[in-house]
Design a protein around this motif. Structure first.
Motif, mmCIF file in Angstrom:
data_model
loop_
_atom_site.group_PDB
_atom_site.id
_atom_site.type_symbol
_atom_site.label_atom_id
_atom_site.label_comp_id
_atom_site.label_asym_id
_atom_site.label_seq_id
_atom_site.Cartn_x
_atom_site.Cartn_y
_atom_site.Cartn_z
ATOM 1 N N GLY A 338 0.840 -1.186 0.000
ATOM 2 C CA GLY A 338 0.000 0.000 0.000
ATOM 3 C C GLY A 338 0.878 1.241 0.000
ATOM 4 O O GLY A 338 1.821 1.340 0.783
ATOM 5 N N VAL A 339 0.571 2.180 -0.888
ATOM 6 C CA VAL A 339 1.420 3.360 -1.077
ATOM 7 C C VAL A 339 0.694 4.610 -0.608
ATOM 8 O O VAL A 339 -0.490 4.808 -0.911
ATOM 9 N N ILE A 340 1.411 5.466 0.122
ATOM 10 C CA ILE A 340 0.921 6.793 0.476
ATOM 11 C C ILE A 340 1.924 7.797 -0.057
ATOM 12 O O ILE A 340 3.136 7.681 0.199
ATOM 13 N N GLY A 341 1.441 8.763 -0.842
ATOM 14 C CA GLY A 341 2.312 9.764 -1.439
ATOM 15 C C GLY A 341 1.681 11.137 -1.368
ATOM 16 O O GLY A 341 0.523 11.294 -0.974
ATOM 17 N N ASN A 342 2.455 12.143 -1.751
ATOM 18 C CA ASN A 342 2.017 13.531 -1.637
ATOM 19 C C ASN A 342 1.958 14.204 -2.992
ATOM 20 O O ASN A 342 2.915 14.163 -3.757
ATOM 21 N N ASN A 343 0.823 14.829 -3.270
ATOM 22 C CA ASN A 343 0.693 15.711 -4.421
ATOM 23 C C ASN A 343 0.431 17.151 -3.971
ATOM 24 O O ASN A 343 -0.015 17.979 -4.752
ATOM 25 N N GLN A 356 -7.345 6.172 7.274
ATOM 26 C CA GLN A 356 -8.237 5.056 6.946
ATOM 27 C C GLN A 356 -7.501 4.004 6.120
ATOM 28 O O GLN A 356 -7.620 2.799 6.366
ATOM 29 N N PHE A 357 -6.722 4.467 5.153
ATOM 30 C CA PHE A 357 -5.990 3.554 4.281
ATOM 31 C C PHE A 357 -4.985 2.724 5.083
ATOM 32 O O PHE A 357 -4.831 1.513 4.859
ATOM 33 N N ILE A 358 -4.300 3.363 6.028
ATOM 34 C CA ILE A 358 -3.340 2.639 6.870
ATOM 35 C C ILE A 358 -4.044 1.539 7.658
ATOM 36 O O ILE A 358 -3.544 0.408 7.769
ATOM 37 N N LEU A 368 3.401 -1.113 4.009
ATOM 38 C CA LEU A 368 3.150 0.261 3.589
ATOM 39 C C LEU A 368 4.420 0.892 3.029
ATOM 40 O O LEU A 368 5.514 0.714 3.575
ATOM 41 N N LEU A 369 4.262 1.637 1.945
ATOM 42 C CA LEU A 369 5.353 2.395 1.338
ATOM 43 C C LEU A 369 4.972 3.866 1.344
ATOM 44 O O LEU A 369 3.932 4.252 0.807
ATOM 45 N N PHE A 370 5.814 4.694 1.962
ATOM 46 C CA PHE A 370 5.591 6.135 2.016
ATOM 47 C C PHE A 370 6.566 6.819 1.064
ATOM 48 O O PHE A 370 7.787 6.632 1.182
ATOM 49 N N LEU A 371 6.042 7.601 0.126
ATOM 50 C CA LEU A 371 6.871 8.367 -0.804
ATOM 51 C C LEU A 371 6.765 9.838 -0.406
ATOM 52 O O LEU A 371 5.799 10.521 -0.734
ATOM 53 N N ALA A 400 2.096 5.645 13.678
ATOM 54 C CA ALA A 400 2.895 5.173 14.806
ATOM 55 C C ALA A 400 2.515 3.764 15.240
ATOM 56 O O ALA A 400 3.381 2.973 15.641
ATOM 57 N N ASN A 401 1.239 3.432 15.165
ATOM 58 C CA ASN A 401 0.766 2.163 15.730
ATOM 59 C C ASN A 401 0.576 1.042 14.710
ATOM 60 O O ASN A 401 0.338 -0.098 15.112
ATOM 61 N N ALA A 402 0.695 1.343 13.432
ATOM 62 C CA ALA A 402 0.587 0.277 12.431
ATOM 63 C C ALA A 402 1.733 -0.712 12.637
ATOM 64 O O ALA A 402 2.896 -0.318 12.744
ATOM 65 N N SER A 403 1.418 -1.996 12.677
ATOM 66 C CA SER A 403 2.439 -3.012 12.944
ATOM 67 C C SER A 403 2.986 -3.655 11.674
ATOM 68 O O SER A 403 3.957 -4.413 11.735
ATOM 69 N N VAL A 404 2.366 -3.381 10.515
ATOM 70 C CA VAL A 404 2.888 -3.939 9.267
ATOM 71 C C VAL A 404 4.214 -3.274 8.933
ATOM 72 O O VAL A 404 4.498 -2.161 9.400
ATOM 73 N N PRO A 405 5.072 -3.926 8.136
ATOM 74 C CA PRO A 405 6.329 -3.274 7.741
ATOM 75 C C PRO A 405 6.057 -1.948 7.043
ATOM 76 O O PRO A 405 5.193 -1.854 6.174
ATOM 77 N N LYS A 406 6.816 -0.929 7.432
ATOM 78 C CA LYS A 406 6.686 0.399 6.838
ATOM 79 C C LYS A 406 8.026 0.787 6.223
ATOM 80 O O LYS A 406 9.052 0.752 6.898
ATOM 81 N N ILE A 407 8.001 1.145 4.953
ATOM 82 C CA ILE A 407 9.205 1.546 4.228
ATOM 83 C C ILE A 407 8.994 2.966 3.710
ATOM 84 O O ILE A 407 7.955 3.262 3.118
ATOM 85 N N SER A 408 9.977 3.829 3.939
ATOM 86 C CA SER A 408 9.882 5.208 3.477
ATOM 87 C C SER A 408 10.968 5.508 2.451
ATOM 88 O O SER A 408 12.122 5.096 2.634
#
Length: 535
Positions: A338-343, A356-358, A368-371, A400-408
């Motif tokens: 799942g990707v979260i990015g900024n426009n 909600q997505f998280i 989760l992948l944060f761009l 902060a509380n999401a336990s899935v792997p998070k990559i930025s």
């Protein structure tokens, strides 16, 4: 998932200008990475005469030929503390994730050829970060040790964190994560406890020296005169004290033994096999010209995804609701993410959408992948009345509380609380890397200069005397300072990321990181109350 239709014109003047700007930034960080390598090679003859392999030669002998190696924090300490020429980049060690005897491991090689491998404050932070990564991803640790110990000029800054490093070793062992150390050279005082707390210790005949006090200190403290071998040599430790487990004849033999130890470890019970996947429809080379050289110009984060996602395919989440915050599902080398990015800035609606997505990704166990490319949260009367603080706090709670792997991946700017909301270093992403054009700071350099000018001018007005020349200098100096200390090199030196990467390596790197995270979930180490101890 639907294929992304790219609107990027790779033949435009703007594309070529962006590409040239990005290549210059790539050249800057590659040149910085080369400085410790050059410093190491300048001393090659000295160490050849002693029969020692250079640090990177040791690394190459340890790793499986042809297998990928992800170097981590290569620029730690770059031009910080007493590193005036940049040759101290890396903080005294070469670290990363590589394959040893078919097993993925965290690897640390002390870079004794540069500043004696002494540990700076940044080097200590790097060592602790490597332990954290090993623990989170259940990676065995292999250390090739030969260090001058802590840099005594900064011992007050490394003493307490050094204790944490030893505590981490004990806890890693208790968690069932093996630690293998080859003591190639001297290991004195606190440095002796690093191998002492390892589960397997290899020593080199006539080369290893491990003691709490070396011969000079021993004589000064007690008057006793002892030679290095009887006090702490490899033969003594392997034959008498029992502090060594394996006796090697030279560097190469010691590394051979370390590889055999890793080969003897039970393999992970399960290795994830991603399904067949297709390559992106657009060349990853185009990432060089995608990011505007002028950071004020916007671009669509979907253009990045079109060049890193399998088949350039995307399932866009709430695409019509607050388009400034992007959320969506893609696959990278078969791995769902799942990707979260900024426009644009993060608005109240964008914060709610991302939160909600998280939670949905947490429910489905999707990494989760944060761009990052954000100026931060939107400010102003309207957004305050809409509850930006409330909704922003909700997003930060979710991150902060999401336990899935998070990559930025910091692909552009990452400013203020936007850095927190996008899982910056302070929120413990499993991995965080940066593109060479990126910037991370509390706010933009221009804005920082203006803020200080306004605050100072108000003080001057209350005092009844305004000095315009002083205000101008304050604004300019502040902006210059912030600009110099927020670029990718400065941030990577402070370990705000795990390394700077060429944008063209993004897809390949993410594929490996997601595989590491997936494997970690399947490994079930045998935990105990205490780590392994020698008796």
């Amino acid at each position: 998932m639907q294929p992304i239709e790219s609107r990027l014109d790779s033949r435009s003047v703007e594309f070529n200008d962006n590409r040239e700007a990005m290549l210059q930034e790539i050249g800057r960080f590659r040149a910085a990475e080369q400085l410790p390598v050059t410093a190491e090679l300048e001393k090659v003859e000295r160490y050849r005469q002693r029969g020692w392999l250079l640090p990177r030669e040791r690394l190459n002998r340890l790793l499986d030929p042809g297998a990928p190696f992800i170097e981590l924090c290569a620029l730690a300490g770059y031009k910080l503390h007493d590193d005036r020429d940049g040759s101290g980049a890396g903080g005294g060690a070469i670290c990363g994730i590589g394959q040893v005897s078919g097993r993925r491991c965290m690897v640390r090689v002390d870079n004794y050829a540069v500043k004696g491998g002494t540990i700076s404050p940044a080097g200590m932070d790097k060592a602790l970060r490597m332990q954290q990564i090993a623990l989170e991803n259940r990676l065995p640790i292999v250390a090739l040790a030969q260090s001058g110990g802590a840099n005594l000029m900064y011992a007050t800054e490394t003493f307490a964190p050094g204790g944490r490093g030893f505590a981490n070793q004990a806890r890693l062992s208790a968690a069932g994560i093996p630690q293998v150390t080859v003591v190639h050279g001297g290991a004195t005082a606190g440095g002796a406890y690093q191998p002492g707390l390892s589960d397997y210790v290899v020593m080199v005949r006539g080369q290893t020296g491990m003691y709490l006090a070396g011969p000079p200190l021993l004589k000064a403290a007690t008057g006793e005169v002892a030679d290095e071998e009887s006090l702490g040599g490899a033969e003594m430790h392997c034959g008498q004290s029992g502090s060594g487990d394996y006796l090697a004849e030279d560097d190469a033999d010691a590394i051979r033994i370390a590889r055999e130890i890793v080969a003897s470890l039970p393999p992970p019970s399960f290795r994830y096999q991603p399904p067949d996947y297709s390559e992106p429809h657009y060349p990853i080379e185009e990432l060089l010209g995608l990011i505007p050289a002028d950071s004020r110009k916007p671009y669509d984060v979907r253009e990045i995804l079109a060049r890193i996602a399998d088949g350039s395919a995307l399932l866009d989440f709430k695409p019509e609701f607050d388009r400034q915050t992007f959320c969506g599902h893609i696959r990278i080398e078969g791995h769902p993410v799942g990707v979260i990015g900024n426009n644009g800035p993060i608005t109240p609606g964008g914060a709610s959408k991302a939160a909600q997505f998280i939670q949905l990704c947490e429910q489905s166990a999707t990494p989760l992948l944060f761009l990052h490319n954000t100026t931060g949260f939107m400010v102003g009367t309207q957004v305050e009345q809409l509850g930006i603080i409330k909704h922003g706090s909700k997003l930060i709670q979710a991150v902060a509380n999401a336990s899935v792997p998070k990559i930025s991946i910091v692909v552009g700017g990452s400013y203020g609380a936007g850095n927190y909301a996008m899982c910056g270093r302070g929120f413990d992403p499993r991995f965080i890397f940066a593109w060479p054009n990126s910037r991370t700071a509390v706010m933009g350099a221009t804005q920082a200069g203006k803020v200080l000018r306004i605050v100072t001018e108000q003080k001057m007005q209350r005092a009844g005397q305004v000095d315009e020349a002083a205000l101008e200098k304050l604004e300019t100096d502040t902006a210059t300072f912030m600009q110099a200390n927020s670029d990718a090199l400065a941030c990577s030196a402070r370990l705000w990321d795990d390394g700077i990467i060429d944008p063209r390596d993004t897809r390949k790197l993410l594929g490996m990181l997601l595989e590491i995270c997936r494997e970690a979930e399947q490994i079930e180490p045998r935990q105990s109350t205490f780590g392994v101890a020698r008796f």
